[in-house]
Design a protein around this motif. Structure first.
Motif, mmCIF file in Angstrom:
data_model
loop_
_atom_site.group_PDB
_atom_site.id
_atom_site.type_symbol
_atom_site.label_atom_id
_atom_site.label_comp_id
_atom_site.label_asym_id
_atom_site.label_seq_id
_atom_site.Cartn_x
_atom_site.Cartn_y
_atom_site.Cartn_z
ATOM 1 N N LYS A 1 0.961 -1.447 -0.038
ATOM 2 C CA LYS A 1 0.133 0.051 -0.095
ATOM 3 C C LYS A 1 0.856 1.231 0.062
ATOM 4 O O LYS A 1 0.738 2.220 0.666
ATOM 5 N N ALA A 2 1.891 1.129 -0.983
ATOM 6 C CA ALA A 2 2.863 2.194 -0.739
ATOM 7 C C ALA A 2 2.468 3.215 -1.971
ATOM 8 O O ALA A 2 1.673 3.053 -2.951
ATOM 9 N N SER A 3 3.124 4.486 -1.924
ATOM 10 C CA SER A 3 2.763 5.587 -3.042
ATOM 11 C C SER A 3 3.992 5.780 -3.525
ATOM 12 O O SER A 3 4.117 6.651 -4.594
ATOM 13 N N HIS A 4 5.234 5.570 -3.023
ATOM 14 C CA HIS A 4 6.639 6.004 -3.351
ATOM 15 C C HIS A 4 7.565 4.868 -3.171
ATOM 16 O O HIS A 4 7.468 3.809 -2.296
ATOM 17 N N VAL A 5 8.390 4.615 -4.118
ATOM 18 C CA VAL A 5 9.471 3.884 -4.355
ATOM 19 C C VAL A 5 10.822 4.381 -4.919
ATOM 20 O O VAL A 5 10.827 4.894 -5.765
ATOM 21 N N ASP A 6 11.729 3.913 -4.110
ATOM 22 C CA ASP A 6 13.118 4.417 -4.511
ATOM 23 C C ASP A 6 13.901 3.116 -4.789
ATOM 24 O O ASP A 6 14.172 2.202 -4.120
ATOM 25 N N LEU A 7 14.785 3.420 -5.891
ATOM 26 C CA LEU A 7 15.832 2.405 -6.366
ATOM 27 C C LEU A 7 16.935 3.006 -6.635
ATOM 28 O O LEU A 7 17.342 4.262 -7.168
ATOM 29 N N THR A 8 18.067 2.459 -5.976
ATOM 30 C CA THR A 8 19.349 2.917 -6.129
ATOM 31 C C THR A 8 20.362 1.644 -6.507
ATOM 32 O O THR A 8 20.376 0.485 -5.980
ATOM 33 N N LEU A 9 20.962 2.019 -7.899
ATOM 34 C CA LEU A 9 21.818 0.812 -8.327
ATOM 35 C C LEU A 9 23.249 1.243 -8.300
ATOM 36 O O LEU A 9 23.627 2.429 -8.739
ATOM 37 N N ARG A 10 24.192 0.466 -7.916
ATOM 38 C CA ARG A 10 25.595 0.811 -7.825
ATOM 39 C C ARG A 10 26.390 -0.244 -8.519
ATOM 40 O O ARG A 10 26.221 -1.354 -8.117
ATOM 41 N N ILE A 11 27.116 -0.019 -9.420
ATOM 42 C CA ILE A 11 27.860 -0.897 -10.154
ATOM 43 C C ILE A 11 29.365 -0.353 -10.041
ATOM 44 O O ILE A 11 29.653 0.357 -10.673
#
Length: 258
Positions: free
Chosen positions: A181-191
């Motif tokens: 039941k979220a309204s916000h999603v954060d994604l962080t990708l480090r390579i």
């Protein structure tokens, strides 16, 4: 001759000393044997736990495959077949070409979506970050999404890592959609040259990690993580959302999460 120098007394002392030595040696052997048995039992228990874990993951894999077949069958029946049936009926009653073209376009889009979910197109050729951002894009109508991509290497990424990370992100977003039941999603990708890190956070209702840890979604992620010899952790707090972090070595050796 003093009494202690008597041959019988000396023999008795020798027997006593030998007896004590035998007792000490026997005690040491018993201690080592007991310790050795404990080590063996510990290793046997470790092997049993690992085998139980592998059987559990295999069961999860089979269940996930079966659930995926059921979902695909439902998509085909509810979306594509029903749309084609409508097209057939409308064609039979002489509906106009524009309406039929629109319905055909819908059926083609649904077919393409199902095909992409089964096998992401050109995922081997596309950079990992592009694959993951493509998945995020399809969820922007449901959530406000922020992402940070930090690529510090030109080193090519194994296609197995790419595919499994795509599947893991799909699983995480499906779990968010079903339960958070979220309204916000954060994604962080480090390579980097050494490792790949994926961090996904949501602002949903969270869940009890002690009761949900054996759910199909998390076990499916565990199966994919195990396949990559990687590691992951998650933290969830009620009404404060969930934080998932995944590490995989950008090479052959396993990375450890402290």
């Amino acid at each position: 001759m003093e009494k202690w120098q008597n041959s019988d007394t000396l023999l008795l002392w020798v027997i006593i000393i030998i007896g004590v030595m035998i007792l000490l040696v026997g005690t040491l052997i018993s201690v080592f044997y007991i310790s050795y048995r404990k080590v063996l039992r510990s290793k046997d228990e470790e092997i049993r736990i690992k085998m139980d874990y592998q059987r559990s993951l295999l069961q999860v894999s089979l269940e996930a495959q079966e659930n995926e077949r059921i979902r695909i069958a439902a998509d085909l029946h509810d979306n594509i077949i029903s749309t084609l049936t409508v097209i057939r009926l409308k064609a039979a009653i002489g509906s106009n070409q524009q309406e039929l073209d629109q319905l055909l376009g819908t059926a083609i889009d649904e077919s393409r979506r199902i095909s992409h979910e089964l096998s992401p197109p050109l995922y081997e050729e596309k950079p990992l970050e592009n694959n993951l951002l493509t998945i995020l894009k399809s969820w922007r109508s449901f959530y406000h999404i922020d992402h940070v991509v930090d690529v510090r290497t030109d080193r090519p990424i194994n296609k197995t890592i790419k595919l499994q990370l795509v599947r893991i992100l799909q699983e995480l977003l499906n779990n968010v959609h079903k339960h958070a039941k979220a309204s916000h999603v954060d994604l962080t990708l480090r390579i980097t040259n050494k490792y790949i890190v994926l961090l996904v956070k949501d602002n949903g209702i969270g869940f009890n990690t002690t009761t949900v840890k054996n759910g199909i979604g998390l076990q499916n992620i565990a199966l994919r993580t195990d396949n990559l010899n990687a590691q992951y952790k998650y933290k969830s707090s009620k009404e404060k959302g969930t934080r998932f972090i995944f590490f995989v070595k950008n090479g052959k050796n396993k990375i450890s999460i402290s």
